[in-house]
Design an enzyme around this catalytic site. Sequence first.
Site: not given
Length: 487
Positions: A217-219
């Site tokens: 995801g956004s990591t």
Amino acid sequence: MNVPLRRVATVVLVMFLALMVSTTYIQFVQADSLNSDSRNVRQIYKEYGNFRGPIVVAGESVALSTPIDDPYGYQRSYTNGPLYGHVTGFFSIVNGTKEIERTENEFLNGQASTLWIDRLQGLITGKKPQGASVELTIDPAAQQAAYDALGDQRGAVVAIEPSTGKILALVSKPSYDPNLLATHDTKAAREAYTSLINADDDPLVNRAISGNTYPPGSTFKLVTAAAALESGQYTPETVIPAPDEYPYANSTQTMKNFGGARCSPTGEQTLADAMRISCNTAFADLGVTLGGDAMRDQAEDFGFDSKLSIPMTVTPSHFPDAAVTDDAGQLARASIGQGDVRVTPLQMAMVSAAIANGGKQMTPYTVATVRGADLDVVQQNEPSLLRTSVSPTVASQLTSMMISVVEGGSGKAAKIDGVQVAGKTGTAEHQSGAAPHAWFTGFAPADNPQVAVAVIVENGGDSGNEATGGAVAAPIAKAVMEAVLNK
């Protein structure tokens, strides 16, 4: 000599030769494989009949052998078994070995080549050989904090000391009790193993380093931002497109921001602001603009698609190859940590640790020292540089951007009073109709990093479809970082 006698003599000679060849083959050629065969009862008795060295955390044995009055001689037991189960693994009569018990077996059972002096002394004195003790890098406070904060939710936590690569915490939930597998009651041991293998929640899988890898995801936007900054064409203040929707190439479908939110009323914003609010459309456009090769190179500079052992084998994290990223839509998805991108929690902890350490990624490890029976050091693992992930300048820029995520963005739940924390949240879709995975990765203190951490909570944990990385994973990371900093 008549013909019948000659024939009998020939047959006897052939039989003797066959016997000599087969005996020689078994004793010399097959010796190692027969000795290591798990069905070799004599080998099992020999293995259990010698004192097996302890596995030690902060001076306390978390796996040890004690004398017992049965044919095996010693019972292997685990103190606080579920807490350390995915680090120690198990040593079982019928179920074999796992994790440290497997990778360090030659030290623990006293057969390692570096322990030859101990074995020689044993031959002279008649004393049975003793295994070496294996001292781990695990910080018990960090391990306990990770275990407790994750609670009954499925997921994993990894904490690393950025300057050395020491793994301070490695927790996978659900866990299991190695004592149930180490029992000398073979029926009970088999039943326990069968139960664990067949369990729906896969407690034997070490989610921190292996098994099914996850979309980050956004990591992963940390990697995309790093690729942009490393290109020399961007700074944190560079204004980039941030539309309400990002149109996929050759498709009527579009990518939207989390919750359908608008990133900017003008349709553009700085790279730093895009990171702070985790703007999907901005990073999708950025990744496509940079191109698949630049994105792949940066991912590999952080360790994606590389083999690693700590010494347990780590499943490689993966960024898709050119056959996938030549499709602009797939590259857009990959640039926000979706699509075919897959990671372990250890990998995301390594990304944060590299940024925290000025761009230098240290080799992660869990075994600090091995000591012989006389407590002399026979192996000392020292910190070593694994690779340079980004330049010091880019590491500093990423750190500032990550600080803004925690101080004024989606990672506020990771704030620690009196300590500046750098971090990045993630909420990763992974299966149609399933609740998203919740992620957080970061480090503290931002100006003098002592611990880098990554947390994943599968399917949003207790929050289910309402989960976000900031609400679910960030508080767990905070607890682990506090445990290290408050020692």
